[in-house]
Write an enzyme that holds these catalytic residues in place. Structure first.
Site: not given
Ligand SMILES: NC(=O)CC[C@H](N)C(=O)O
Length: 372
Positions: A261, A345, A347
């Site tokens: 992410c 994600h 996970e």
């Molecule tokens: N879940 C995250 O790592 C989000 C990454 C970043 N803050 C976004 O909103 O795209």
């Protein structure tokens, strides 16, 4: 709204001047945040404690929230089960109907949890029309409050989500070690890591060293890692010049790197690509991603407001996953270096485990690296 069972009215004021009136629950605080929505039908304990929601007011589209209460925290070697961090990270919660649920492992109600953690909730609002508005005009800042409507919302809303570096608020001050039962050390550059990621690594026998997000490459290399993981985290990746440099410097060591992410976005910037803000993001637990090559679809968990579009893909990498709904790049692999990144994600937490094999692939790379 004439009657609120918890006694207090609640309000959400949006940057475009809209004032929504509903019922207050949780803690009678005033908080400011970017108003975002998730389509996840369950997993509110995980979502609310996901550090990537820091600075955001979370709207849940599923109409009943609270049905199974809040589980008691179980901690194993410093890693939490059922929660993604030690506290509620979202600035506020907006639901259509808040319920007092019970379940065998529930220790308290959603209302009490929010109250204890000082987080305001707003219920009895038409979350559907709110989500339609956000989808149409894009995410906006908002003020959530209780009792009376906010008196001077314009002043409060001067704070802009995109301009704040939240990672320094969430990153550990000094390294934290979680021991795995097997061989191999993975350094997690912790910009607000979800505990689900830590669990996914230690479950595979790896020892995890969580280091501050501000660590440079030399400090990371002091731990002689067999692999490096750049974590998820809140906020705008384009503000994180230091972390981008660290990723770039570390890529020269040819150690396996997995970015998840925010970690994916930092990797893209480090390799010369571009990350842009989306209109309203991807947040939910039933988002499809397609693996290029195999053409397999995986149902995955997402929480991101920024993204890499096709024209932002760095040279020397190839698209590994994409979202079939809007073509957003959901994962990349470097053509020569052992670098892989995912925007979604693997996970889950909350969500389906369809893509947890990404950690197995990383483990394979880590083992190949020889230090383990
Ligand atoms: N879940 C995250 O790592 C989000 C990454 C970043 N803050 C976004 O909103 O795209």
């Amino acid at each position: 709204m004439s009657y609120c069972r918890r006694g207090s009215k609640g309000y959400l004021y949006l940057e475009d001047g809209t004032l929504l009136e509903g019922c207050g629950f949780g803690s009678p605080q005033t908080r400011i945040g970017e108003v975002v929505f998730t389509t996840a039908m369950n997993g509110y304990p995980e979502s609310l404690t996901d550090p990537s929601y820091r600075g955001q007011i979370l709207v849940i589209t599923y109409p009943l929230v609270g049905n199974y209460g809040v589980p008691s925290p179980v901690i194993d070697d410093g890693i939490l089960l059922n929660f993604e961090s030690e506290r509620i990270q979202a600035e506020g919660l907006v639901v259509q109907e808040e319920t007092e649920g019970v379940k065998w492992n529930s220790s308290k109600s959603l209302n009490r949890w929010l109250e204890e953690e000082g987080v305001p909730g707003l219920s009895n609002v038409d979350t559907r029309s709110l989500v339609k508005k956000v989808r149409k005009s894009g995410v906006m800042m908002g003020v959530i409050t209780q009792g009376e409507p906010p008196s001077d919302p314009e002043t409060l809303l001067k704070r802009k989500y995109d301009e704040i570096d939240f990672t320094s608020l969430l990153s550990p001050l000094k390294p934290i070690i979680h021991r795995g039962k097997g061989k191999g050390v993975v350094v997690v550059v912790d910009c607000g890591v979800k505990h689900g990621i830590l669990r996914s690594l230690t479950k595979r026998g790896l020892t995890v060293v969580r280091v501050p997000c501000s660590f440079g490459a030399d400090e990371v290399m002091d731990y002689v890692p067999s692999g490096i993981l750049f974590s998820n985290g809140p906020g705008n990746p384009n503000l994180l010049e230091g972390q981008v440099k660290t990723f770039r410097d570390l890529s020269e060591y040819r150690i396996p790197i997995l970015g998840i992410c925010l970690g994916h976005q930092i990797g893209v910037l480090a390799l010369g690509g571009r990350v842009e803000k989306m209109k309203f993001g991807h947040r939910g637990v039933n988002k499809a991603v397609v693996e290029v090559g195999t053409n397999r679809f995986y149902i995955s968990t997402h929480n991101h407001g920024y993204a890499v579009f096709r024209d932002g893909v760095p040279d020397g990498t190839r698209v590994w996953f994409y979202n079939p709904d809007d073509n957003v790049v959901e994962g990349l692999k470097h053509e020569k270096l052992p670098i892989m990144t995912v925007q979604f994600h693997p996970e889950a937490s909350p969500g389906p485990w369809d893509a947890r094999w990404v950690f197995d692939l990383f483990l394979k790379e880590v083992k190949k690296n020889g230090n383990s």
